[in-house]
Each structure stands twice: as structure tokens, then as C-alpha cells.
Design an enzyme around this catalytic site. Structure first.
Site: not given
Ligand code: PLP
Length: 375
Positions: A39, A137, A167, A268, A315-317
Site C-alpha cells: 500500500k 478500526r 489487525h 524564510y 522550504c517547499m522545494d
Molecule cells: C499496513 C497494514 C499492515 C502492515 O503493517 P506493518 O506494520 O507495516 O507490517 C498489515 N495489515 C493491515 C490491515 C495494514 O493496514
């Protein structure tokens, strides 16, 4: 530097380190199925390049957090199972089917929409039932109503329950008491589903921290994220369990150097003023590149094997570096903002500690705008 990168600042991605890390995780896990979490563009490392290596090295599926991320993988030709770990509202059911994405199910309503779309398409959609075992969650609650809802989903037409998903909230803490309670909640819910005649082929609960320190939670498949990329989930885990190599470095060319007298203001807000005649370098990288502005006054770079302070507001860049104590430095030299050179290193943990965040956020940030060079 790669010729197609039109900017003298970049992220280096060490694919050999990534390979090393997943092999190390595999060694530790034995034959458990690895669902590699890619992700957020593989935590800023580039999801396509990372996924290629991770699947080659034996990951059997990929996990992402948005449908866009799944679509990008499919359009690049990845055919493995893709697990969507966030909630997919029912109106996107056709996207799940079109791109063959496995969602987690957290409500009867969304599942009913998936079921209807799957029936219409004449397909069967694999789904994971998601349990909220203590993260607070997503997922069904571990109570009578949650169990009843999960059973209703399992009975819906053209949905095939692959397994149970949950999780951890704090598996990266030294005190594992809460995690053990989550494991027990997970085990009980799974048992209740199985007792109701719903087979759970894949039970899946573990993130990186649990992979390291909670073998009781490995079950059939695990979801490593940050450890793939060479970083530990917190400083409370026992790092000796896995030998990890950082995959990401952040570098920039010194694009200008000037000698200025004492009393010269830099950047800045004129928050930094030289106290001596100084050699100041400019780096083409800033907070829009993931180099946090909150790091202003606290950051450092590695130049010619030595630490050099980043001065003034970031700065930004762009940002500025004090090179007064770096002999022989010249424009065109490389500054390392994160990474290592010999015994000198700047870690995402250092940057996170100085800015009140965690290594996860630091590496994701660097992935946003900087181009990547793969080694
Ligand atoms: C991001 C995520 C993971 C991985 O988590 P890590 O701590 O980076 O291993 C696993 N399961 C879910 C549901 C997540 O959102």
C-alpha cells in the site's frame, strides 16, 4: 543519476536489500503464506518494482489500501491475488469484479451490494470476513450481532469466504498482553464461524510486529509491511530477531555553494544567521518532497563522509546546508539526507524522533514527489 530524472534530487531503492529482507522474513516464518503489503506505493518505494521482487521471492499475494492501488497493479500486469485492506463501499462492487480484487467485508450492506454485482456478472467474488478484534478500526465486532452479520454474509450468493482477517493495535509494544487478548478474540470468533459450518481456509492476523514477536498469531497467512522495506515497526521490538537492510536512501546534489560573511541570514523567517564566515550549500529538496519542515534547525546531511547541519527553515522545494567544516566540498557533490556512507548514517527513525512521528510516515513522505532510482 538516471538520465530520465529531470531533477538533481532523488530516492534510491536498493532492490537487493528488499530481496534480502523478504528472504530473511521467509527464513523466520517457515512455510507461512506471505501477503506482501505494498500500500501507499509500497511505503514510498514504488509498488510495481517492489511487487515484482516480492512475488519473485515467494510472496503469494499483494495487499493494498485503495482501489486505485489495486488497479495500478492489475494494469501493470500483476495476476496474483490482491487483497484490499480498506472498506470498499458497495457502489464500487463492479471495480472489485473487473479487477479481481479480494475485499474485506465489514458490513452486511456492502456485502449485499457485492453479492448482487457478482450475481449480475455471473462471477464468484472471494472475500475475507474482517473482525475488529481490538484495533477499533474496521470489522465486525466480536459479539453476537457481529457473528450473526458475518454468518449472513457467508450465506450470500456468489460470495466465497476465503478466510478471517483482523489487525493488531499494539503488537509493536514490549507488553504483549493486549495482543494476546486480540489473539484470543480472533481464535474464538473463528471457532464460532467454523462451528456454524463456515470454513475459513485462511486465517490472517499478523503485521510486521506480530511476525517478529507473536508466532501464536501467524495462522495461515501474514501481512508484513515495514519489515519488507528494512525498518523495524518500533524500537520496542527485538531487532535481533530479523536482520533487516534499509531499502530507501534520499539524496540530493549540492546545486549551489557560496561563501558568506558572519551575520548572513539563511532561508524564510531568517531563523538562522551565520556566526562566522560560512560555506552554504543549497539542496533541491524540501517539505513537498517529504523532508518535513518540522525538521528545520534539527536536520543533518552526510557530505563527503561527514555530517553537515541543515540550516534555516526547510522550504517547499529546497533547503540549505552548512558546509563550512567539509574540506574540499564543491557544487555537484551529493548530500545524503537519509541513508548511510561508511559509518555515518541518517535513519528514518532519527528524522521521525526529531519531528514527533514514526518511521512509517517518513518513508511514505519521501515517496510522494521524488523520483526513484532502482539499484
Ligand atoms: C499496513 C497494514 C499492515 C502492515 O503493517 P506493518 O506494520 O507495516 O507490517 C498489515 N495489515 C493491515 C490491515 C495494514 O493496514
Amino acid at each position: 543519476m538516471a538520465k530520465d530524472i529531470l531533477r538533481p534530487s532523488w530516492v534510491e531503492i536498493d532492490l537487493e536489500a528488499l530481496t534480502h529482507n523478504i528472504r530473511e522474513i521467509r527464513r523466520h516464518l517457515g512455510d507461512k503464506e506471505i501477503v506482501a503489503v505494498v500500500k501507499a506505493d509500497a511505503y514510498g518505494h514504488g509498488s510495481l518494482a517492489a511487487a515484482r521482487v516480492l512475488l519473485r521471492e515467494g510472496a503469494s499475494a499483494l495487499a493494498i489500501a485503495t482501489l486505485e492501488e489495486a488497479k495500478e497493479l492489475r494494469e501493470a500486469g500483476f495476476r496474483c491475488p490482491i487483497l484490499m485492506m480498506g472498506i470498499t463501499p458497495g457502489r464500487y462492487a463492479h471495480v472489485l469484479l473487473e479487477y479481481d480484487i479480494t475485499p474485506v467485508v465489514t458490513s452486511v450492506e456492502n456485502a449485499a451490494d457485492y453479492s448482487r454485482a457478482a450475481v449480475e456478472a455471473g462471477e464468484v467474488l472471494p472475500v475475507y470476513l474482517a473482525l475488529d478484534s481490538g484495533m477499533g478500526r474496521i470489522g465486525f465486532l466480536p459479539d453476537e450481532a457481529g457473528l450473526a452479520a458475518a454468518k449472513r454474509v457467508a450465506a450470500m450468493d456468489n460470495l466465497r469466504v476465503v478466510g478471517l482477517f483482523s489487525h493488531f493495535a499494539s503488537a509493536d509494544e514490549a507488553d504483549k498482553a493486549y495482543s494476546y487478548r486480540q489473539i484470543e478474540t480472533f481464535r474464538n470468533f473463528a471457532a464460532a464461524l467454523e462451528a456454524a459450518g463456515i470454513p475459513l481456509l485462511k486465517k490472517m492476523l499478523s503485521n510486521s510486529a506480530a511476525i517478529m514477536e507473536l508466532p501464536d498469531a501467524w495462522y495461515d497467512a501474514v501481512r508484513p509491511g515495514i519489515i519488507l522495506y528494512g525498518y523495524y515497526p518500533s524500537d520496542e521490538v527485538d531487532a535481533s530477531i530479523l536482520d533487516l537492510q534499509p531499502v530507501m536512501s534520499v539524496k540530493a546534489e549540492i546545486v549551489q555553494i557560496k561563501t558568506v560573511p558572519a551575520g548572513t541570514a539563511v532561508s524564510y523567517g531568517r531563523r538562522f544567521v551565520t556566526e562566522r564566515e560560512s560555506l552554504i550549500g543549497t539542496l533541491p529538496l524540501g517539505y513537498a518532497d517529504g523532508y518535513p519542515r518540522a525538521l528545520s534547525g534539527k536536520a543533518r546531511a552526510i557530505v563527503r563522509g561527514q555530517y553537515a547541519p541543515i540550516i534555516g527553515n526547510i522550504c517547499m522545494d529546497q533547503c540549505m546546508v552548512d558546509l563550512t567544516d567539509i574540506p574540499g566540498v564543491k557544487a555537484g557533490d551529493t548530500a545524503i539526507l537519509m541513508g548511510r556512507d561508511g559509518d555515518k548514517r541518517i535513519t528514518p527513525e532519527e528524522i521521525a524522533a526529531k519531528t514527533g512521528t514514526i518511521n512509517y510516515e517518513v518513508i511514505c513522505g519521501f515517496g510522494l514527489r521524488l523520483r526513484k532510482i532502482y539499484k
